[in-house]
Design an enzyme around this catalytic site. Structure first.
Site, PDB file in Angstrom:
ATOM      1  N   LYS A 203     -54.354 -27.361 -19.634  1.00 34.38           N
ATOM      2  CA  LYS A 203     -55.636 -27.883 -20.157  1.00 34.38           C
ATOM      3  C   LYS A 203     -56.585 -26.825 -20.659  1.00 34.38           C
ATOM      4  O   LYS A 203     -56.401 -25.677 -20.235  1.00 34.38           O
ATOM      5  CB  LYS A 203     -56.278 -28.769 -19.191  1.00 34.38           C
ATOM      6  CG  LYS A 203     -55.312 -30.169 -19.007  1.00 34.38           C
ATOM      7  CD  LYS A 203     -56.233 -31.026 -18.175  1.00 34.38           C
ATOM      8  CE  LYS A 203     -55.494 -32.430 -18.408  1.00 34.38           C
ATOM      9  NZ  LYS A 203     -55.859 -33.598 -17.404  1.00 34.38           N
ATOM     10  N   ARG A 241     -49.600 -33.548 -11.973  1.00 33.68           N
ATOM     11  CA  ARG A 241     -49.176 -33.917 -13.228  1.00 33.68           C
ATOM     12  C   ARG A 241     -48.820 -32.636 -13.989  1.00 33.68           C
ATOM     13  O   ARG A 241     -49.834 -32.212 -14.171  1.00 33.68           O
ATOM     14  CB  ARG A 241     -50.081 -34.954 -13.828  1.00 33.68           C
ATOM     15  CG  ARG A 241     -49.590 -35.744 -15.214  1.00 33.68           C
ATOM     16  CD  ARG A 241     -50.722 -36.206 -15.572  1.00 33.68           C
ATOM     17  NE  ARG A 241     -50.289 -37.059 -16.861  1.00 33.68           N
ATOM     18  CZ  ARG A 241     -50.405 -36.663 -18.115  1.00 33.68           C
ATOM     19  NH1 ARG A 241     -51.001 -35.387 -17.837  1.00 33.68           N
ATOM     20  NH2 ARG A 241     -49.822 -37.267 -19.226  1.00 33.68           N
TER      21      ARG A 241
HETATM   22  N1  HH2 Z   1     -54.066 -35.678 -18.498  1.00 32.62           N
HETATM   23  C1  HH2 Z   1     -53.780 -36.081 -19.622  1.00 32.62           C
HETATM   24  C2  HH2 Z   1     -53.281 -37.189 -19.821  1.00 32.62           C
HETATM   25  N2  HH2 Z   1     -53.207 -38.310 -18.854  1.00 32.62           N
HETATM   26  N3  HH2 Z   1     -53.283 -38.815 -16.179  1.00 32.62           N
HETATM   27  C3  HH2 Z   1     -53.849 -38.559 -15.229  1.00 32.62           C
HETATM   28  N4  HH2 Z   1     -53.786 -39.274 -14.207  1.00 32.62           N
HETATM   29  N5  HH2 Z   1     -54.172 -37.215 -14.989  1.00 32.62           N
HETATM   30  C4  HH2 Z   1     -54.670 -36.247 -16.018  1.00 32.62           C
HETATM   31  O1  HH2 Z   1     -55.219 -35.134 -15.782  1.00 32.62           O
HETATM   32  C5  HH2 Z   1     -54.256 -36.848 -17.497  1.00 32.62           C
HETATM   33  C6  HH2 Z   1     -53.627 -37.938 -17.379  1.00 32.62           C
HETATM   34  C7  HH2 Z   1     -53.878 -35.385 -20.894  1.00 32.62           C
HETATM   35  O2  HH2 Z   1     -52.680 -34.465 -20.919  1.00 32.62           O
HETATM   36  P1  HH2 Z   1     -51.484 -34.793 -21.888  1.00 32.62           P
HETATM   37  O3  HH2 Z   1     -50.926 -36.234 -21.477  1.00 32.62           O
HETATM   38  O4  HH2 Z   1     -50.592 -33.617 -21.931  1.00 32.62           O
HETATM   39  O5  HH2 Z   1     -52.069 -34.816 -23.327  1.00 32.62           O
HETATM   40  P2  HH2 Z   1     -52.595 -35.912 -24.224  1.00 32.62           P
HETATM   41  O6  HH2 Z   1     -53.580 -36.752 -23.944  1.00 32.62           O
HETATM   42  O7  HH2 Z   1     -53.087 -35.287 -25.647  1.00 32.62           O
HETATM   43  O8  HH2 Z   1     -51.207 -36.937 -24.518  1.00 32.62           O
END
Ligand code: HH2
Length: 259
Positions: A203, A241
């Protein structure tokens, strides 16, 4: 929890797992690296992201959930939409990861009819605008209170307490200072008694802290993610995660050693 984004625009893995074959191969690789569950997401919630229409999110996510679950891989569905959750659970998902903590009015009535686990994540605002000027009087108190309120709502509607996970939502409507305060005060969230999930992987706060004149690139952020993971684990956080399962699993095992 291994991250599998089947989106064209996720901030770190967007576009890489667009075909069913690529998604399955990635999920199998993460399982062999030590993941316990794969979090499938069909909508990016990165800062500035626009909402994805229902039909498109279903098209991206459901065949992947079905394929993974069909191979016996435990699946979580990362969605804010009750209809996506419904179809994913029907296709075999065991957990609903809702980054809007029951923002869709249909989500809670639906979850009450199921037996799956539910992750309620804190987000201030919406992905489109959440990072413009996040502001709290006391971020730790506010996040804790909001999560407890969401958990009580869920329990009141019939979701058993043991099915509920809470997540402070690192980076979701939070400045670097807010994220660091939440990290330092994780024991207060753990003390709620609900299992806590945390996602720090790759992040931008990590990039900001690591960078000198500009944010460190995504591929340079892993040491910070592992350091934050160690803090989280020491505080009693139960699930991490991550996009980097092998390294994350190594830290889990390292900290579990008692010899
Ligand atoms: N962070 C993201 C998405 N979903 N769910 C939970 N429970 N906790 C988190 O910290 C979280 C989440 C964001 O990361 P990522 O899926 O890699 O990116 P994007 O939202 O661009 O798909």
């Amino acid at each position: 929890m291994g991250v599998l984004n089947v989106t064209p625009d996720s901030f770190s893995d967007g576009g890489r797992y667009a075909t069913l074959d690529a998604a399955l191969a990635r999920a199998e690789a993460m399982m062999s690296e030590g993941a316990d569950i794969i979090d499938v997401g069909g909508e990016s919630t990165r800062p500035g992201a626009e909402p994805v229409p229902l039909a498109e999110e279903l098209r991206r996510a459901i065949p992947v959930v079905e394929t993974l679950a069909g191979r016996g891989i435990p699946v979580s569905i990362d969605t804010r939409k009750a209809e996506v959750a419904r179809q994913a659970v029907r296709a075999g998902a065991r957990m609903v990861n809702d980054v809007s903590a029951l923002g869709d009015p249909e989500m809670l009535p639906y979850l009450a009819t199921t037996e799956v686990s539910v992750c309620l994540m804190h987000m201030k605002g919406t992905p489109e605008t959440m990072q413009l000027n996040p502001d709290y009087a006391d971020v730790v108190k506010e996040v804790r209170a909001a999560l407890l309120a969401a958990a009580r709502r869920a329990e009141g509607a019939g979701v058993a307490r043991k099915r509920i996970w809470l997540d402070p939502g690192f980076g979701f409507g939070k400045s670097v200072r807010h994220n660091m305060a939440l990290l330092a005060h994780l024991p207060e969230l753990v003390a709620t008694g609900y299992p806590i999930l945390l996602g720090v992987s790759r992040k931008s706060t990590l990039g900001g802290l690591l960078g000198k004149t500009e944010p460190a690139p995504i591929e340079a952020r892993q040491p910070a993610a592992l350091a934050f993971q160690a803090v989280a684990q020491a505080a009693g956080v139960r699930m991490i995660r991550t996009h980097d399962v092998a390294e994350t699993r190594r830290v889990v095992e390292l900290l579990a050693r008692r010899d």
